[in-house]
Design an enzyme around this catalytic site. Structure first.
Site, PDB file in Angstrom:
ATOM      1  N   LYS A  18      40.759  12.138 -31.917  1.00  0.00           N
ATOM      2  CA  LYS A  18      39.427  12.288 -31.323  1.00  0.00           C
ATOM      3  C   LYS A  18      38.497  13.148 -32.186  1.00  0.00           C
ATOM      4  CE  LYS A  18      41.281   9.862 -28.256  1.00  0.00           C
ATOM      5  NZ  LYS A  18      41.203   8.410 -28.433  1.00  0.00           N
TER       6      LYS A  18
ATOM      7  N   GLU B 157      33.630  21.200 -26.725  1.00  0.00           N
ATOM      8  CA  GLU B 157      32.244  20.751 -26.668  1.00  0.00           C
ATOM      9  C   GLU B 157      31.597  21.171 -25.362  1.00  0.00           C
ATOM     10  OE1 GLU B 157      33.053  16.586 -27.464  1.00  0.00           O
ATOM     11  OE2 GLU B 157      33.123  16.111 -25.333  1.00  0.00           O
TER      12      GLU B 157
ATOM     13  N   GLU C  59      33.130   4.150 -25.753  1.00  0.00           N
ATOM     14  CA  GLU C  59      32.920   4.859 -24.492  1.00  0.00           C
ATOM     15  C   GLU C  59      31.867   5.950 -24.656  1.00  0.00           C
ATOM     16  OE1 GLU C  59      37.179   5.492 -22.899  1.00  0.00           O
ATOM     17  OE2 GLU C  59      36.026   7.237 -22.254  1.00  0.00           O
TER      18      GLU C  59
ATOM     19  N   GLU D 123      34.770   8.294 -26.987  1.00  0.00           N
ATOM     20  CA  GLU D 123      35.891   7.788 -27.766  1.00  0.00           C
ATOM     21  C   GLU D 123      35.774   6.275 -27.894  1.00  0.00           C
ATOM     22  OE1 GLU D 123      39.592   7.918 -24.851  1.00  0.00           O
ATOM     23  OE2 GLU D 123      38.580   9.846 -24.860  1.00  0.00           O
TER      24      GLU D 123
ATOM     25  N   ASN E 173      38.010   2.785 -27.678  1.00  0.00           N
ATOM     26  CA  ASN E 173      39.283   2.168 -27.306  1.00  0.00           C
ATOM     27  C   ASN E 173      39.452   0.915 -28.130  1.00  0.00           C
ATOM     28  OD1 ASN E 173      39.770   4.127 -25.242  1.00  0.00           O
ATOM     29  ND2 ASN E 173      38.208   3.080 -24.053  1.00  0.00           N
TER      30      ASN E 173
ATOM     31  N   PHE F 184      47.275   8.882  -2.267  1.00  0.00           N
ATOM     32  CA  PHE F 184      47.423   7.821  -3.266  1.00  0.00           C
ATOM     33  C   PHE F 184      48.813   7.778  -3.900  1.00  0.00           C
ATOM     34  CE2 PHE F 184      42.974   8.788  -2.778  1.00  0.00           C
ATOM     35  CZ  PHE F 184      42.397   7.534  -2.695  1.00  0.00           C
TER      36      PHE F 184
HETATM   37  C1  MV4 Z   1      33.769  14.949 -20.898  1.00  0.00           C
HETATM   38  C2  MV4 Z   1      33.199  15.194 -19.644  1.00  0.00           C
HETATM   39  C3  MV4 Z   1      32.151  16.076 -19.559  1.00  0.00           C
HETATM   40  N1  MV4 Z   1      31.730  16.709 -20.681  1.00  0.00           N
HETATM   41  N2  MV4 Z   1      33.281  15.599 -21.971  1.00  0.00           N
HETATM   42  C4  MV4 Z   1      37.391  12.228 -19.394  1.00  0.00           C
HETATM   43  C5  MV4 Z   1      38.381  11.408 -20.152  1.00  0.00           C
HETATM   44  C6  MV4 Z   1      37.954  11.430 -21.566  1.00  0.00           C
HETATM   45  N3  MV4 Z   1      37.658  10.094 -21.988  1.00  0.00           N
HETATM   46  C7  MV4 Z   1      36.753  12.324 -21.618  1.00  0.00           C
HETATM   47  N4  MV4 Z   1      36.405  12.683 -20.272  1.00  0.00           N
HETATM   48  C8  MV4 Z   1      35.339  13.484 -20.007  1.00  0.00           C
HETATM   49  N5  MV4 Z   1      34.799  14.106 -21.072  1.00  0.00           N
HETATM   50  C9  MV4 Z   1      32.305  16.462 -21.839  1.00  0.00           C
HETATM   51  N6  MV4 Z   1      31.862  17.116 -22.921  1.00  0.00           N
HETATM   52  C10 MV4 Z   1      33.722  14.533 -18.538  1.00  0.00           C
HETATM   53  C11 MV4 Z   1      34.811  13.693 -18.712  1.00  0.00           C
HETATM   54  C12 MV4 Z   1      35.288  13.097 -17.524  1.00  0.00           C
HETATM   55  C13 MV4 Z   1      35.219  11.745 -17.319  1.00  0.00           C
HETATM   56  C14 MV4 Z   1      34.680  10.897 -18.268  1.00  0.00           C
HETATM   57  C15 MV4 Z   1      34.620   9.558 -18.062  1.00  0.00           C
HETATM   58  C16 MV4 Z   1      35.083   9.043 -16.867  1.00  0.00           C
HETATM   59  C17 MV4 Z   1      35.627   9.864 -15.905  1.00  0.00           C
HETATM   60  C18 MV4 Z   1      35.698  11.220 -16.117  1.00  0.00           C
HETATM   61  C19 MV4 Z   1      36.232  12.052 -15.139  1.00  0.00           C
HETATM   62  C20 MV4 Z   1      36.324  13.370 -15.366  1.00  0.00           C
HETATM   63  C21 MV4 Z   1      35.862  13.910 -16.568  1.00  0.00           C
END
Ligand code: MV4
Length: 651
Positions: free
Chosen positions: A116, A200, A275, A288, A290, A348
């Site tokens: 990442k 971050e 994403e 990120e 996928n 769940f």
């Molecule tokens: C974040 C964020 C808020 N701020 N990054 C969750 C999984 C991974 N792909 C990154 N994620 C997140 N990164 C920053 N700087 C909130 C999430 C996040 C989230 C992101 C997408 C879909 C669902 C989520 C649920 C909780 C947190």
């Protein structure tokens, strides 16, 4: 084009790939573990090769076995689906050595997006916005404090090898970041064997919006617009849709351009997903990429009319993408819901087991992707997803209405499932308005899912349906004249009704209300499909003693239909006292007893951990439902447990 391909996966995605390959005239090879000898993907493929024991590490994740199965069958290419080996760069590397094509991106692209920190640097270099922060490894907790103070709290610590939420921590203070650093690096070390973290700014209440891209080996990259997947539970997506109800054309185009730039920068080939998180002011940040086909790809296919699996296969065979960016467009709206074998009312908890009844809904704009059939087993060894249900409509409203109706017509019995929970989400005002965020489920269902309260109109329709069902049952069995006056006891409340027949309609009079019911139901059928007051209505039906258990729109009803005199007598009886809380801790599902947290003679308080049971790749903590004392242990760590097996006794 390939003559034969192997699908290194199972379940619905294996079936999905087989379907497209067949349409393209390509022969298919399935691989299967000992748990999957009867699985649908094995039945649907032209050939199938056993690859070992049920645990995926010894079968679906074993690269040598996949390569050997290709050699044995003469498969020229491998589609990895999602999960399992799909984002493991060792698979394309091993296939290349054996002269077999990987239907996916290069090992290099997978590896650079898998890290990442590297992915974020690549995105920045390509001019794609990332979340402000520190783009490099954070070596220690004290460095984390320094950086966090500079970029200002709240911040998020993330694992370099992470993704999907593992090894992530939000911190709002120096104390929280010190502790978060320790926890997140420990989690990352044990989950990925790589403790590196980066840091971050934390984006609050973000929306998860991702861009589908397609790239060939000739330098062509297009995007197929976005999917919004903001409705998630613990990083598990529940509802996805295309397009996003939030994006305007300008933001959409900017996100699409950013995704294409990134794909070009990594020399991407195949289908991939970029994403983003999008804040409330429509600022978007790359999260990120996928490097695989995703579970939710059907919504993109429904609005663009393209087959993503076909594109993956064609570009893997060296073909050029047959369309330019200006030639792709989307039309209408599609929403997908994931059907899981889990019990929303018990936090769940996964619910593996045999599908005693299973019938998929059909209807205009409805697509079901599944890898099961009635009688199939939802195994403890794999993901508990049963099927994906997607609905298309010219508008979001129509897609949502069709999805809701299809949920009502989905028959699943034998395992607990989230059909009611999915219907409950669709009913929410926030969902209907498109006010989504990753906090949707936590906000809309604080304290978990406790069921849906029906509206007065829905209660009336359920009473009418139950009355009609009762009459239709009696038509079959009763001799002589059937009385017109009945009492429908719905969830304990009596509703006096008069049922008469008028042509094809049943007329159900209920106080000042009058319902016209047209139904084709026969006793024993799982679905009561009807028109009630001119509108289609479908109830799931199960016999419940002499009455019925009905389900529609996320609501469950218990209905008894009695003659007025019997209802009166029943009304005078005292209700039974509530059952004693159980003296046993049962295994809620088949699985492995990982640990016991108590010993014989120990007193426990409600909520205290008693045992951990592992099933479906998840550790489930079983807790005391009340205060008490453990009197006897009936299982020991390492034991395989059957569903409902007694683990311990208490007094
Ligand atoms: C974040 C964020 C808020 N701020 N990054 C969750 C999984 C991974 N792909 C990154 N994620 C997140 N990164 C920053 N700087 C909130 C999430 C996040 C989230 C992101 C997408 C879909 C669902 C989520 C649920 C909780 C947190």
């Amino acid at each position: 084009m390939f003559r034969k391909i192997l699908i290194a996966n199972r379940g619905e995605i294996a079936c999905r790939v087989i379907r497209t390959a067949r349409r393209m005239g390509i022969a298919t090879v399935a691989v299967y573990s000992e748990a999957d000898t009867e699985a649908l993907h094995v039945r649907e493929a032209d050939e199938a090769v056993p690859i070992g024991p049920a645990p995926s590490a010894q079968s679906y994740l074993d690269i040598r076995k996949i390569v050997a199965a290709c050699k044995q069958t003469g498969a020229e290419a491998v589609h990895p689906g999602y999960g399992f080996l799909s984002e493991n760069e060792d698979l394309p590397a091993a296939l290349e050595k054996a002269g077999i094509v990987f239907i996916g991106p290069s090992a290099k692209a997978i590896a650079s997006m898998g890290d990442k920190i590297e992915a974020k640097k690549l995105a920045t270099a390509a001019g794609v916005a990332t979340v402000p922060g520190h783009d490099g490894v954070v070596p220690s907790a004290e460095d984390a404090v320094k950086i966090a103070r500079r970029i200002k709290y709240p911040v998020m610590l993330k694992a370099a090898a992470g993704g999907g939420g593992k090894g992530m921590r939000v911190a709002e203070s120096d104390t929280q970041i010190r502790e978060g650093f320790r926890l997140a690096s420990g989690e990352a070390k044990s989950a990925f064997g790589d403790a590196r973290l980066f840091l971050e700014k934390y984006v609050e209440e973000p929306r998860h919006i991702e861009i589908q891209v397609l790239a060939d080996d000739h330098g062509n990259v297009v995007h197929l617009f976005e999917r919004e997947c903001s409705i998630q539970r613990r990083h598990q997506k529940v509802i996805e849709e295309a397009p996003s109800p939030f994006l305007d054309a300008k933001t959409r185009a900017a996100m699409g351009d950013a995704a294409v730039k990134l794909a070009k920068a990594v020399g991407y080939r195949s289908a991939g997903t970029v994403e983003f998180i999008v804040d409330t002011r429509k600022n978007f940040y790359f999260l990120e990429m996928n490097t695989r086909i995703q579970v939710e790809h059907p919504v993109t296919e429904m609005v663009t009319g393209l087959d993503l699996v076909e594109s993956m296969i064609r570009v893997a065979a060296g073909e050029k993408l047959p369309f330019k960016q200006s030639e792709v467009s989307f039309k209408g709206h599609a929403i997908e819901a994931r059907l899981y074998a889990e019990d929303p009312k018990r936090d769940f908890l996964p619910s593996p087991g045999r599908l005693k009844r299973y019938a998929e809904p059909v209807g205009e704009g409805i697509r079901v992707d599944s890898g099961v059939y009635e009688g199939a087993e939802i195994s403890v060894h794999y993901d508990p997803m049963i099927a994906k249900l997607a609905a298309y409509g010219e508008t979001r409203e129509l897609a949502g209405a069709r999805l809701g109706a299809a949920l009502d017509g989905f028959v699943v019995a034998g395992v607990s499932n989230n059909l009611d929970f999915l219907a409950a989400i669709l009913r929410r005002d926030a969902f209907r308005k498109g006010s989504l965020s990753t906090g949707f489920i936590a906000r809309e269902f604080p304290g978990g899912f406790t069921g849906v309260d029906p509206s007065p109109r829905e209660i009336g329709e359920a009473v009418a349906a139950a009355a009609a069902m009762h009459r239709l049952s009696l038509e079959n069995s009763a001799r002589g004249a059937i009385p017109a006056s009945w009492v429908v006891i719905l969830d304990g409340k009596p509703h006096a009704v008069e049922i008469t027949q008028k042509g094809a309609d049943w007329i159900v009079k209920r106080g000042k209300h009058r319902h016209a019911v047209v139904a084709s139901w026969r006793p024993g059928a799982d679905l009561f499909k009807a028109e009630i007051d001119g509108a289609p209505a479908c109830f799931r039906v199960e016999r419940w003693g002499l009455g019925f258990r009905l389900a529609r729109g996320g609501v469950n009803y218990m209905a008894q239909i009695l003659l007025p005199r019997a209802a009166e007598l029943l009304g005078r009886m005292r209700p039974k006292p509530a059952a004693d809380p159980s003296r046993h801790l049962f295994s809620p599902m088949p699985g492995l007893l990982v640990s016991l947290a108590v010993r014989e003679g120990q007193t426990v308080k409600a909520g205290e951990e008693l045992a951990v049971v592992e099933a479906m790749k998840m550790e489930n903590v079983l807790r005391a439902e009340r205060d008490g004392k453990v009197t006897k242990l009936r299982a020991k760590p390492g034991d395989s447990l059957a569903a409902d097996q007694v683990i311990l006794e208490f007094a």
